[in-house]
Design a protein around this motif. Structure first.
Motif, mmCIF file in Angstrom:
data_model
loop_
_atom_site.group_PDB
_atom_site.id
_atom_site.type_symbol
_atom_site.label_atom_id
_atom_site.label_comp_id
_atom_site.label_asym_id
_atom_site.label_seq_id
_atom_site.Cartn_x
_atom_site.Cartn_y
_atom_site.Cartn_z
ATOM 1 N N PRO A 142 0.801 -1.227 0.000
ATOM 2 C CA PRO A 142 0.000 0.000 0.000
ATOM 3 C C PRO A 142 0.832 1.274 0.000
ATOM 4 O O PRO A 142 0.282 2.370 0.137
ATOM 5 N N LEU A 179 -8.694 -2.697 6.381
ATOM 6 C CA LEU A 179 -9.086 -2.119 5.090
ATOM 7 C C LEU A 179 -8.208 -2.652 3.965
ATOM 8 O O LEU A 179 -8.686 -2.905 2.852
ATOM 9 N N TYR A 180 -6.921 -2.821 4.260
ATOM 10 C CA TYR A 180 -6.018 -3.407 3.260
ATOM 11 C C TYR A 180 -6.398 -4.865 2.990
ATOM 12 O O TYR A 180 -6.357 -5.336 1.848
ATOM 13 N N ARG A 191 -7.420 -0.755 -6.164
ATOM 14 C CA ARG A 191 -8.052 -1.943 -6.728
ATOM 15 C C ARG A 191 -8.013 -1.897 -8.256
ATOM 16 O O ARG A 191 -7.752 -2.907 -8.911
ATOM 17 N N LEU A 203 -6.851 3.956 2.779
ATOM 18 C CA LEU A 203 -7.884 3.107 2.206
ATOM 19 C C LEU A 203 -9.249 3.320 2.857
ATOM 20 O O LEU A 203 -10.227 2.689 2.443
ATOM 21 N N ILE A 232 -9.084 -5.604 0.322
ATOM 22 C CA ILE A 232 -8.711 -5.572 -1.094
ATOM 23 C C ILE A 232 -8.668 -6.992 -1.665
ATOM 24 O O ILE A 232 -9.088 -7.260 -2.794
ATOM 25 N N LYS A 271 -9.092 3.740 -2.292
ATOM 26 C CA LYS A 271 -9.270 2.279 -2.335
ATOM 27 C C LYS A 271 -9.596 1.824 -3.751
ATOM 28 O O LYS A 271 -9.064 0.828 -4.245
#
Length: 525
Positions: free
Chosen positions: A216, A309-310, A267, A257, A313, A263
């Motif tokens: 990230p 949050l990561y 992606r 994110l 993905i 985000k």
């Protein structure tokens, strides 16, 4: 209210928090712990579990290199959960758990299995999905140890052809860090990849699925950083400036994110690699909560929340792998143990850490890299312990996943190389069973790889952490001591068929001879 009544009420509340089912609070104290053994959701400390000594750990902004769950389980059926990170103190027989959120303590779930199933069904129910099934049916091969920061088209293809030439089955091929133009600039580096699409096609024709390493972070020296900074896509410090985060590859900005646009950008970059080159999936590294600590503006979230949050993905890409995670139990994500040294001490960590991984809701797990994943163990004239690589491969053989990086054909003599090949044969013989367990885990949440105490509660297996159950029917007892040619195995009651076909009666500890190329495993009769 007078002081006496106030004191009595406080004592009553403490008493209820200690012993009531379903009681919630932000501090939980359980005294007189001698009749309970505890497992905590800190996979990187799995070798300490069940907790044997005094411990003081805070999981706020700290993942110990691996996956975390805000969960404790006991062999007496206790479940402790909070939606926020836990601070766990075990001292002089007293367990103290604190959290900024409510702590829910329920008991009466009979044993470790009952406690886990209650936690799974209540807090992280299974999604019904698995990661890409090739992760379970074939070995994985990571280019890291062989190429390190010199990821390039020529040597990646050379590695892949060597896999096939040595009669290893094709599986997932992971192209590790530094294939890209820069951190955050997710293009194949033109100086190292002449024709990445042709490379991908050749790897696919050989039977491989291909994963790319990503993170990230975005390098502040590249044009992508300038474009994203203008859009406000990065974590900021308290002064409102884009924060510069120090990590193992320098100092970079990190994507925020929690911003839906950031985000989506990340992606979309991954999807572009899928669409343009035929990339099959991603190794999503460096999502540790510790990178979100310090004087940062986290939009009201915890560092752990940003790690989660990561993790989200990966839900868009069935072929995925993570090393750091927060509160994503039950999801179709492949979780790998933290990089291990090329040492017997670290080999002994594999089984206990993998066991904790399973009972914390992460059944789709991988035990690091065969022989160790720390590249420093393989450079500057490092001495390779051939026996260690063999025993490591045997540990992996009947775990949920099996991953190579150092090339066995490069570092082993004929005897040791044949022993590693034998471990792959064992894997191939059991791949359908392992896949069936993965599919079952997706539906029921039950671990693929289980502690002895999970399958055989209250029979004296609490502290047995050098052997494990694969599902209900197979007991696995790898050799994890240098030079050992004998192995004590604690067999539960009943009849068990050895890997060589002999039937033995359990209910006791038995010693077995173990040759270099042997992995001890037993099938329930």
């Amino acid at each position: 209210m007078n002081k006496l009544k106030t004191t009595s009420l406080i004592c009553l509340l403490i008493l209820l928090s200690n012993f009531s089912i379903g009681q919630t609070s932000d501090t939980l104290i359980i005294k007189n712990n001698s009749d309970r053994n505890w497992w905590a959701g800190i996979i990187g400390l799995g070798q300490l579990m069940p907790l044997q000594k005094d411990i003081d750990v805070n999981t706020y902004g700290k993942g110990f290199g691996n996956q975390i769950q805000p969960l404790l389980l006991s062999d007496q059926g206790d479940v402790i959960w909070s939606e926020s990170p836990l601070h766990i103190i075990l001292k002089s027989g007293q367990l103290t758990v604190t959290s900024k959120d409510k702590i829910i303590h329920s008991d009466g779930h009979q044993n470790l299995k009952g406690a886990y199933l209650h936690a799974s069904n209540t807090y992280f129910p299974p999604s019904g999905k698995t990661p890409d099934e090739i992760l379970f049916t074939s070995p994985q091969y990571n280019t890291w140890i062989e190429l390190m920061y010199d990821q390039n088209q020529k040597d990646i293809l050379k590695y892949a052809h060597a896999i096939k030439n040595n009669d290893y089955p094709a599986g997932v091929l992971m192209i590790d860090d530094n294939w890209q133009e820069d951190y955050g600039k997710w293009n194949f580096h033109e100086g190292r990849f002449d024709d990445p699409k042709a490379m991908m096609d050749e790897l696919h024709d050989m039977g491989f699925k291909v994963m790319l390493w990503v993170c990230p972070f975005v390098s502040p020296d590249c044009d992508v950083y300038r474009a994203l900074d203008k859009k406000g896509y990065f974590i900021k410090d308290k002064s409102g400036q884009t924060a510069m985060i120090r990590w193992w590859n320098g100092v970079s900005a990190v994507l925020d994110l929690s911003n839906p646009d950031a985000k989506k950008w990340f992606r979309d970059e991954l999807q572009r690699l899928v669409d343009e080159y035929g990339v099959d999936g991603f190794k999503l590294d460096a999502g540790d909560a510790r990178f979100y600590t310090g004087d940062l503006d986290l939009n009201g979230l915890t560092p752990n929340d940003h790690s989660k949050l990561y993790g989200e993905i990966g839900l868009d890409f069935p072929l995925n792998e993570y090393r750091a995670m927060w509160k994503m139990g039950g999801q179709p994500l492949a979780e790998r143990l933290h990089d291990k040294n090329h040492s017997w001490e670290h080999l002994n960590m594999l089984i206990p850490q993998m066991l904790v991984e399973g009972i914390m809701g992460y059944p789709f797990s991988c035990p690091d890299l065969i022989g160790g994943g720390q590249y420093i163990s393989f450079i500057d004239g490092a001495i390779i312990d051939q026996e260690l690589i063999v025993r490591s491969a045997q540990c992996h053989a009947l775990m949920p996943m099996m991953q190579f990086s150092v090339a066995p054909w490069r570092v082993l003599d004929a005897e040791h190389l044949q022993a590693v090949s034998r471990s792959i044969e064992i894997r191939q013989q059991h791949k359908d069973y392992i896949l069936a367990l993965a599919r079952q885990a997706a539906k029921t949440g039950e671990p693929i790889m289980r502690p002895m105490e999970y399958n055989f509660p209250n029979q004296g297996f609490v502290n047995v952490v050098d052997q494990f159950m694969l599902g209900e029917d197979i007991l696995v007892a790898p050799v994890v001591e240098k030079g050992a040619r004998k192995r004590m195995v604690q067999l539960p009651k009943g009849k068990w068929e050895t890997h060589s076909g002999k039937v033995v009666r359990g209910g006791k500890s038995l010693e077995f001879d173990v040759a270099l190329d042997e992995l001890l495993y037993f099938k329930k009769r």
